[in-house]
Motif scaffolding. Structure first.
Motif, PDB file in Angstrom:
ATOM      1  N   ASN A 111     -22.486  -0.729  64.853  1.00  0.00           N
ATOM      2  CA  ASN A 111     -23.865  -1.219  64.822  1.00  0.00           C
ATOM      3  C   ASN A 111     -24.439  -1.359  66.235  1.00  0.00           C
ATOM      4  N   ARG A 127     -20.723   4.148  60.220  1.00  0.00           N
ATOM      5  CA  ARG A 127     -20.814   2.820  59.637  1.00  0.00           C
ATOM      6  C   ARG A 127     -20.463   2.850  58.150  1.00  0.00           C
ATOM      7  N   ALA A 134     -24.734   6.463  61.445  1.00  0.00           N
ATOM      8  CA  ALA A 134     -24.904   5.856  60.122  1.00  0.00           C
ATOM      9  C   ALA A 134     -23.723   6.242  59.211  1.00  0.00           C
ATOM     10  N   TYR A 189     -30.564  -6.585  61.903  1.00  0.00           N
ATOM     11  CA  TYR A 189     -29.945  -5.807  60.820  1.00  0.00           C
ATOM     12  C   TYR A 189     -28.713  -5.069  61.314  1.00  0.00           C
ATOM     13  N   LEU A 190     -28.462  -5.143  62.601  1.00  0.00           N
ATOM     14  CA  LEU A 190     -27.389  -4.346  63.197  1.00  0.00           C
ATOM     15  C   LEU A 190     -26.368  -5.247  63.869  1.00  0.00           C
ATOM     16  N   THR A 249     -30.797   3.755  55.134  1.00  0.00           N
ATOM     17  CA  THR A 249     -29.384   3.588  54.760  1.00  0.00           C
ATOM     18  C   THR A 249     -28.887   2.196  55.179  1.00  0.00           C
ATOM     19  N   TYR A 250     -29.599   1.590  56.107  1.00  0.00           N
ATOM     20  CA  TYR A 250     -29.255   0.225  56.522  1.00  0.00           C
ATOM     21  C   TYR A 250     -30.024  -0.810  55.707  1.00  0.00           C
TER      22      TYR A 250
END
Lengths: 95, 95, 95, 95
Positions: free
Chosen positions: A50, B46, B43, A93-94, C92-93
């Motif tokens: 992240n 993750r 992404a 969010y990360l 996607t997050y």
């Protein structure tokens, strides 16, 4: 990109740390380490992925939309200020 | 743990794939790949870390609280069914 | 903003649905509903908040950096295409 | 559940605060508030939903698997300690 040599170097450093975390995890699994410790290390791995995402996203937004010498496109807003505000939110969010 | 040889093997396989993703990312950064592609790969990294988390968490819950031969502790609930329901919800946080 | 009346209306609709979800959850807690069902409803609430985030973020990026009639700032890139690519990743997050 | 009257009361308090946040957001959208402020408020709403998730999940795990007067099922582990360790990790996913 990340374009500047400095940004690139930092992204590579992050990726090497992440690779180290993945290798440590692989050894930990092989050695039968307690799940609870594995879960901690996996959470740290996600945190590192992240952190990398936030950094590359920041570079990307600045490259695409940041101020450049000559043009000041939508005069009412300072894109750099806007990007900073946006990244501040996206970073929540990360984590 | 993950205790069973099969669980262990699967965790190691996932970690090797993740290491491959990290190495590919490192090369991509070095080669100056477009940020947009890097972001996609990050992404995906993750996502892979989250998939691993879900799997190890599932093993951990089953080991700690799953049914075992002799005891059936809180008779009203079937722990395996409960763990499955719980993991179904937690997986929505691990996408 | 969201500026267009249509964007605004959609954001308000989403918020009303979210309010309904929160009220249903409050009733469910009061009535002693099973935790497992509560967890599902809370996951759905988070999903709805993320959906709203994605929508407002999309509007925000388009307003700040999207193409406008007269100017085409960084000629090499089409900002709208870039924003779309970016939102695809960010979504996607935000699941 | 959350079963204890105290847990229930806290969940209801959280839900009322969340409802307040949703209503404030609805007003903010109606009044055309700046997107950047809306995004902050939506991030706060998500944080509140995650906080509620963590709390209900903690109750749920304790109810299902926590120690109870008579039985001490898998004697080698103290389920309460395990649940606490687990929640500590899961909370990093619920920020």
């Amino acid at each position: 990109m990340p374009h500047s040599p400095e940004d690139k170097r930092r992204a590579v450093m992050r990726l090497r740390r992440i690779k180290g975390q993945v290798q440590a995890l692989e050894r930990a699994v092989e050695e039968g380490t307690d799940c609870s410790l594995l879960l901690q290390q996996i959470a740290a791995l996600r945190g590192a992925a992240n952190g990398l995402m936030a950094e590359v996203l920041d570079s990307h937004l600045r490259e695409l939309f940041g101020t450049q010498k000559e043009d000041t496109p939508h005069a009412a807003v300072d894109p750099d200020v806007e990007i900073e505000a946006l990244m501040k939110i996206l970073r929540t969010y990360l984590k």
